[in-house]
Design a protein around this motif. Structure first.
Motif, mmCIF file in Angstrom:
data_model
loop_
_atom_site.group_PDB
_atom_site.id
_atom_site.type_symbol
_atom_site.label_atom_id
_atom_site.label_comp_id
_atom_site.label_asym_id
_atom_site.label_seq_id
_atom_site.Cartn_x
_atom_site.Cartn_y
_atom_site.Cartn_z
ATOM 1 N N ASP A 22 -0.774 101.601 109.604
ATOM 2 C CA ASP A 22 0.096 102.488 110.387
ATOM 3 C C ASP A 22 1.560 102.221 110.084
ATOM 4 O OD1 ASP A 22 -1.791 103.968 111.728
ATOM 5 O OD2 ASP A 22 -2.107 102.396 113.229
ATOM 6 N N ALA A 23 1.922 100.919 110.085
ATOM 7 C CA ALA A 23 3.319 100.580 109.865
ATOM 8 C C ALA A 23 3.754 100.979 108.460
ATOM 9 C CB ALA A 23 3.532 99.082 110.090
ATOM 10 N N ALA A 25 2.519 103.430 106.615
ATOM 11 C CA ALA A 25 2.670 104.887 106.564
ATOM 12 C C ALA A 25 3.982 105.306 107.214
ATOM 13 C CB ALA A 25 1.490 105.557 107.264
ATOM 14 N N ASP A 26 4.341 104.632 108.328
ATOM 15 C CA ASP A 26 5.611 104.932 108.990
ATOM 16 C C ASP A 26 6.798 104.643 108.078
ATOM 17 O OD1 ASP A 26 4.758 105.931 111.369
ATOM 18 O OD2 ASP A 26 4.676 103.991 112.392
ATOM 19 N N GLU A 29 7.023 107.137 105.286
ATOM 20 C CA GLU A 29 7.468 108.442 105.760
ATOM 21 C C GLU A 29 8.974 108.449 106.010
ATOM 22 O OE1 GLU A 29 5.288 109.729 109.139
ATOM 23 O OE2 GLU A 29 6.322 111.663 109.249
ATOM 24 N N GLU A 30 9.451 107.384 106.669
ATOM 25 C CA GLU A 30 10.877 107.316 106.943
ATOM 26 C C GLU A 30 11.673 107.223 105.645
ATOM 27 O OE1 GLU A 30 11.974 104.427 109.840
ATOM 28 O OE2 GLU A 30 14.062 105.049 109.858
ATOM 29 N N TYR A 34 13.938 110.434 105.329
ATOM 30 C CA TYR A 34 15.315 110.189 105.768
ATOM 31 C C TYR A 34 16.107 109.303 104.818
ATOM 32 C CZ TYR A 34 13.350 112.012 110.080
ATOM 33 O OH TYR A 34 12.737 112.792 110.990
ATOM 34 N N LYS A 35 15.580 108.099 104.562
ATOM 35 C CA LYS A 35 16.407 107.102 103.879
ATOM 36 C C LYS A 35 16.736 107.500 102.451
ATOM 37 C CE LYS A 35 16.613 104.453 107.432
ATOM 38 N NZ LYS A 35 17.852 104.425 108.204
ATOM 39 N N GLU A 38 19.245 110.302 102.418
ATOM 40 C CA GLU A 38 20.541 109.956 103.009
ATOM 41 C C GLU A 38 21.282 108.897 102.212
ATOM 42 O OE1 GLU A 38 19.642 108.720 106.968
ATOM 43 O OE2 GLU A 38 19.003 110.724 107.571
ATOM 44 N N TRP A 47 16.907 99.035 101.672
ATOM 45 C CA TRP A 47 16.499 99.172 103.068
ATOM 46 C C TRP A 47 15.013 98.886 103.217
ATOM 47 C CZ3 TRP A 47 12.880 102.563 105.058
ATOM 48 C CH2 TRP A 47 12.778 102.605 106.453
ATOM 49 N N GLN A 51 13.311 95.918 105.407
ATOM 50 C CA GLN A 51 12.344 96.226 106.457
ATOM 51 C C GLN A 51 11.076 95.400 106.269
ATOM 52 O OE1 GLN A 51 11.858 98.287 109.222
ATOM 53 N NE2 GLN A 51 14.079 98.467 109.321
ATOM 54 N N GLY B 28 5.369 105.150 115.626
ATOM 55 C CA GLY B 28 6.129 103.932 115.308
ATOM 56 C C GLY B 28 7.467 104.272 114.676
ATOM 57 N N MET B 29 7.424 105.219 113.735
ATOM 58 C CA MET B 29 8.646 105.551 113.017
ATOM 59 C C MET B 29 9.690 106.186 113.937
ATOM 60 S SD MET B 29 9.347 108.312 110.077
ATOM 61 C CE MET B 29 9.497 109.623 111.259
ATOM 62 N N ARG B 33 13.455 104.872 114.916
ATOM 63 C CA ARG B 33 14.675 105.647 114.679
ATOM 64 C C ARG B 33 15.444 105.895 115.980
ATOM 65 N NH1 ARG B 33 15.598 107.610 109.867
ATOM 66 N NH2 ARG B 33 16.875 109.332 110.608
ATOM 67 N N THR B 44 13.100 95.972 112.892
ATOM 68 C CA THR B 44 12.151 96.242 111.811
ATOM 69 C C THR B 44 10.904 96.908 112.393
ATOM 70 O OG1 THR B 44 10.965 94.171 112.009
ATOM 71 C CG2 THR B 44 12.927 94.179 110.614
ATOM 72 N N ILE B 45 10.180 97.574 111.507
ATOM 73 C CA ILE B 45 8.960 98.245 111.931
ATOM 74 C C ILE B 45 7.948 97.227 112.474
ATOM 75 C CG2 ILE B 45 7.779 98.174 109.697
ATOM 76 C CD1 ILE B 45 7.957 101.256 111.941
ATOM 77 N N TYR B 49 6.104 97.585 116.106
ATOM 78 C CA TYR B 49 4.659 97.565 116.310
ATOM 79 C C TYR B 49 4.218 96.382 117.145
ATOM 80 C CZ TYR B 49 3.077 101.658 113.881
ATOM 81 O OH TYR B 49 2.819 102.946 113.554
ATOM 82 N N ARG B 65 -5.041 108.954 118.133
ATOM 83 C CA ARG B 65 -4.829 109.405 116.764
ATOM 84 C C ARG B 65 -4.688 110.921 116.733
ATOM 85 N NH1 ARG B 65 -3.798 105.474 113.062
ATOM 86 N NH2 ARG B 65 -4.783 103.581 113.800
ATOM 87 N N VAL B 71 1.480 114.668 105.047
ATOM 88 C CA VAL B 71 2.710 113.930 104.750
ATOM 89 C C VAL B 71 2.415 112.443 104.613
ATOM 90 C CG1 VAL B 71 5.035 113.390 105.594
ATOM 91 C CG2 VAL B 71 4.055 115.656 105.978
ATOM 92 N N ARG B 72 1.434 111.960 105.368
ATOM 93 C CA ARG B 72 1.099 110.536 105.362
ATOM 94 C C ARG B 72 -0.103 110.258 104.469
ATOM 95 N NH1 ARG B 72 3.449 108.072 110.128
ATOM 96 N NH2 ARG B 72 1.823 106.516 110.244
#
Lengths: 623, 114
Positions: A22-23, A25-26, A29-30, A34-35, A38, A47, A51, B28-29, B33, B44-45, B49, B65, B71-72
Motif C-alpha cells: 500500500d505504502a 503504491a502511494d 502515485e504521489e 505530483y512530485k 512539480e 524526494w 521518503q 495514505g497518500m 499530502r 514520511t509515508i 502508515y 478496499r 493508476v496504481r
C-alpha cells in the motif's frame, strides 16, 4: 515516468509486509502525479529516496511494534509466519545450518574475504602507526623542523649551517629552538665496543621536544663547553646493552671516538630522535654549541633544526617570518646563497618531516588493497547470487510456508554477516602475520613502521571492514532473495535466471573486471618503473665491480651503510681475486660522494675505525 | 479521559486529516499530502502508515478496499474513515485544550497577559 527502481526494491525488501504494498503504491502515485511534474526528475528522485529511507527508519523504530504484528483481518499467512520465525536467534540458527550444508561455498567465500580483509587490515596497521598516531612528544602539533630548501627540490628540506641557526634564535614565532648533528662514532666503555649513531645536540634539545631523561639529568647550558661538552646521555637500548640496565651507569665514563664522556642521564624506553635520516637509531647524545667557531662556516651545513611554535602562532606566520629572514640572508651573503639556487627556508610540521613522501606511497597502497577488498566483495556477491538461483526452490518453499519478504531479506543478511565476520576473523589472523612481514620488509623505507601492531584500533577497523563488506556483498543477494518475481518464477517451474537477475550479475562482473584491470595496470606500471630504475646508467661500468668493507668482529653495528675500512687496509690488497681496488669515503652515486666536509670537523669526527682484528675483504667479485 | 483514548500529536493530526478528506478520499497518500500542505508537517509515508495502523488497532479508524485502480497498477486502494471512537477522542482533546486555553491571551513578546 518510473520511480527510482533501486529505492523501490529496497523498500520492498525491508518494509514490513503489512504495509509494504500500500505504502509503495502511494509513494509511486504521489511521485507520478505530483512530485515528478512539480519538481523535475532529479529532485523528485531525491524526494523519493528520502521518503523511502526515512520511512524505513520510522517503520523499524517508532512503529516497529505496531507494524510487525499481523493485522487482525489478515491473520492467515502472516500469522503463521509470526509463530514460525519469531526471533533473531532462530534466523541465526537457520543461517548457520544453511552455510554448514554448503561447506565448499562457505569456505571459498570466507577465504576470499579473509584475503581482502587481511590485506586491508595489515596495511591499515601500518597507516595507523605511520600516519595517524601522533608523535610521542608533548603537544606534537606545535613541533616543526626548519631547513633550507632549493627551488629545484620539491619537498625535501636540507640541513643548515651554525651561523644560520644563530640567526634563527632571534625570531619571534618559535618559542624554543634546538639543533642536532648526527655522526657515526665508536662507543666504548661497556662490555664490547660498538659503532653507533651519536647526536650532537644543543643543551635545550630535549626540552624542545618535551622529553627528559628517565634516569639522571638533562643537559645544562654549561655542559656544552667551548664547542662540545664531555658529558653524554645514553639511549635506553645502549644503557641496557652496555650496563645491563644498571642505574650506576649514571656517572660512569664512556669513550666516544676515544674521547672520555661522563654519562649524566639515560633516556626513557621508546624515545627516538625524530626525522633522523640515518638508518640506525641514536644511541648517545652529546651537548654542543652550534654557534661556536668550529661550525662558523656558512657553507658547512650539518644541522637539523627543531623548533616549537609559540602558542597561537600559525604555521603560515612562521613561514613568512623565516621567508623574510631567508631573503635577508640571500642579500647579505650572495656568494653563499647564489641567486640561481633560489635557496629558501622551509618550516615543516615535524610529523610531515618524519612521514615525508611515505604518506602518498602508503595511501596509494591502502587504496590498492581497498580495491582488492572490493574485488573480493563482488566475488562473494556473485557467488551468493549464483547460489540464490540454485536455492530458488528452497526460498519458494520458505515463502509458501509463510516467510515474508522481510524475513527472507533478514535471512540473506544474516548469512552475509556470518560470512563477513568469519572472513574478518580469519583476515585478522592474516593481518597479524602480514603486519609482521610488513614491519621487516619496510623497516628501512618507512619511518615509525616498527610501531605497527595489530592493536585495538586495527581490531576495530577489521570489524568495521567486515561489517561494511557484509553489507556491500550482501545487498544484491538480499534484494534478490526477497524479490517476489523470483518466487513467482520458481513456483511456475523453477526456470533459470530472469533478465533483470542476469543484469545484476553482469554489472557485478563488469565492475569486478574494471577494478581488477585498474589494479593490474597499476601493478604493471610499478614493475615497469622499478625495471627502469634498475636500468638507470650510473655513469660508470658496474660489471664485475663490487663494493666491500670489513667489520670489527667485536663491534655490533646495526643498520646504516656498510662499514668502512681504513686506508692502509685498502691500499694493500692481499687477495688474489682482485684486479684493482680503490677506496672512497662513500659509495659512488650516493649523496655523500664526494665528501666535502671542512678539515676541522673531519679530523675530529671522521677518524677511521680502529680495526684491531680485521677480516680480509670478501671475495664476492669472483674474478 | 481514559488512557485508551489518549491521542499523540501525530495521531491527532492524522485523525483530523482523515476527517477533512471526508468519506471517499482518505488514503495514505492524501493524508500525507494534507499533513504537508495544511499542517506544514513533513512526514514520511512510513510514519503515516504507522500512525494509521496504530489508530486502526485502537478502533478509532476503519479501512476498506476500493475497486482495482489502473493508476496504481491494477491494485485496489485502501481507504480510511474515522470511527465513533476516533470522533470521541478528538472531542475530548479539543475540550481539554479549550479548557486550558480559557482566559489566556498571548502577548506579542511571547509572554502572558490577561
Amino acid at each position: 515516468v518510473r520511480p527510482p527502481p533501486v529505492a523501490r526494491r529496497l523498500w520492498k525488501a525491508l518494509a514490513p509486509d503489512r504495509i509494504a504494498d500500500d505504502a509503495l503504491a502511494d509513494l509511486d502515485e504521489e511521485y507520478r502525479l505530483y512530485k515528478h511534474p512539480e519538481l523535475g526528475p532529479l529532485r523528485a528522485s531525491l524526494w523519493y529516496w528520502l521518503q523511502v529511507v526515512g520511512a524505513l527508519v520510522a517503520v523499524h523504530t517508532k512503529y516497529r511494534r505496531t507494524l510487525r504484528s499481523p493485522r487482525s483481518d489478515l491473520r492467515g499467512r502472516e500469522g503463521r509466519e509470526w509463530t514460525m520465525i519469531t526471533t533473531l536467534g532462530q534466523e541465526l540458527r537457520t543461517a548457520v545450518r544453511t552455510l554448514r550444508k554448503a561447506p565448499s561455498f562457505t569456505l571459498f567465500a570466507v577465504a576470499t574475504l579473509a584475503i581482502g580483509i587481511g590485506a586491508t587490515s595489515a596495511i591499515f596497521s601500518v597507516v595507523d602507526a605511520v600516519l595517524l598516531t601522533p608523535l610521542p612528544f608533548e603537544r606534537p602539533e606545535e613541533l616543526v623542523v626548519v631547513g633550507g630548501r632549493r627551488a629545484d627540490s620539491r619537498s625535501e628540506v636540507s640541513r643548515v649551517s651554525g651561523p644560520a641557526y644563530a640567526d634563527f634564535l632571534g625570531l619571534e614565532t618559535l618559542r624554543e629552538l634546538g639543533a642536532a648533528y648526527v655522526i657515526d662514532a665508536n662507543l666504548t666503555g661497556g662490555e664490547r665496543p660498538e659503532r653507533v649513531a651519536v647526536a650532537l645536540v644543543t643543551h635545550d634539545f630535549f626540552s624542545v621536544l618535551g622529553a627528559a631523561p628517565a634516569l639522571g639529568r638533562p643537559f645544562e647550558p654549561a655542559d656544552a663547553g667551548v664547542d662540545i661538552g664531555y658529558v653524554a646521555v645514553l639511549s635506553h637500548g645502549a644503557w641496557q646493552r652496555m650496563y645491563g640496565g644498571d642505574p650506576a651507569a649514571v656517572g660512569a665514563t664512556v669513550e666516544i671516538d676515544e674521547d672520555p664522556f661522563t654519562v649524566v642521564g639515560v633516556m626513557p624506553e621508546g624515545f627516538t630522535q625524530p626525522a633522523q635520516s640515518a638508518g640506525a637509531p641514536i644511541d648517545a647524545w652529546v651537548p654542543f654549541d652550534p654557534t661556536s667557531a668550529t661550525f662558523g662556516n656558512r657553507r658547512y651545513r650539518p644541522l637539523d633544526v627543531y623548533g616549537r611554535m609559540r602558542e597561537g602562532t600559525s604555521l603560515q606566520q612562521a613561514r613568512s617570518e623565516f621567508g623574510a629572514l631567508a631573503q635577508g640572508l640571500r642579500e647579505l651573503y650572495p656568494d653563499v646563497y647564489p641567486a640561481q639556487d633560489e635557496w629558501n627556508l622551509a618550516v615543516l610540521p615535524l610529523l610531515e618531516r618524519v612521514v615525508g613522501d611515505v604518506r602518498t606511497t602508503l595511501l596509494v597502497l591502502f587504496g590498492a588493497v581497498a580495491f582488492v577488498l572490493m574485488v573480493a566483495c563482488t566475488n562473494v556477491a556473485n557467488l551468493l547470487l549464483t547460489r540464490g538461483s540454485a536455492r530458488a526452490r528452497e526460498l519458494a518453499i520458505r515463502s509458501a510456508l509463510g516467510a515474508g519478504r522481510l524475513r527472507l531479506a533478514e535471512l540473506a543478511l544474516m548469512e552475509s554477516l556470518l560470512i563477513g565476520l568469519a572472513g574478518g576473523a580469519l583476515g585478522l589472523l592474516l593481518a597479524v602475520y602480514g603486519t609482521d612481514a610488513l614491519r621487516s620488509l619496510a623497516a628501512t623505507d618507512f619511518p615509525r613502521v616498527q610501531d605497527a601492531v595489530v592493536d585495538g584500533r586495527v581490531l576495530l577497523f577489521t570489524l568495521v571492514a567486515s561489517l561494511g563488506a557484509s553489507v556491500v556483498f550482501g545487498l544484491a543477494p538480499m534484494l534478490r532473495y526477497s524479490d517476489p518475481d523470483l518466487r513467482a518464477a520458481t513456483v511456475e517451474g523453477g526456470r533459470g535466471s530472469s533478465g533483470s537477475r542476469s543484469r545484476v550479475r553482469d554489472a557485478l562482473v563488469v565492475g569486478q573486471i574494471a577494478i581488477s584491470l585498474v589494479l593490474v595496470i597499476s601493478a604493471g606500471l610499478v614493475v615497469k618503473s622499478f625495471g627502469r630504475l634498475l636500468a638507470v646508467d650510473p655513469g660508470f661500468d658496474t660489471d664485475s665491480r663490487c663494493r666491500c668493507g670489513c667489520r670489527d668482529p667485536t663491534s655490533r653495528r646495526r643498520g646504516g651503510s656498510s662499514p668502512r675500512i681504513s686506508g692502509s687496509e685498502c691500499s694493500t690488497p692481499r687477495c688474489s681475486g682482485w684486479r684493482a681496488s680503490r677506496a672512497s669515503s662513500g659509495p659512488p652515486s650516493s649523496r655523500t660522494f664526494p665528501c666535502a666536509r671542512p678539515a676541522a670537523a673531519r679530523s675530529r669526527w671522521r677518524a677511521p675505525i680502529p680495526v684491531s682484528a680485521a677480516s680480509p675483504p670478501s671475495r664476492r667479485s669472483g674474478r | 479521559m481514559s488512557k485508551g483514548r489518549y491521542l499523540g500529536e501525530l495521531e491527532q493530526l492524522v485523525l483530523l486529516a482523515v476527517l477533512r478528506l471526508g468519506r471517499g478520499g482518505a488514503s495514505g497518500m492524501t493524508v500525507r499530502r494534507e499533513l504537508e500542505e495544511r499542517a506544514r508537517r513533513s512526514v514520511t509515508i512510513g510514519s503515516v502508515y504507522g500512525t494509521l495502523e496504530r489508530l486502526e488497532e485502537k478502533g478509532m479508524l476503519g479501512s476498506w478496499r476500493g475497486e482495482p485502480d489502473p493508476v496504481r497498477g491494477g491494485k485496489a486502494r485502501r481507504y480510511f474513515r474515522v470511527e465513533p471512537a476516533g470522533v470521541a477522542a478528538l472531542r475530548d482533546v479539543r475540550e481539554q485544550s479549550e479548557r486550558m486555553w480559557e482566559g489566556i491571551e498571548l502577548a506579542a513578546d511571547g509572554g502572558e497577559s490577561s
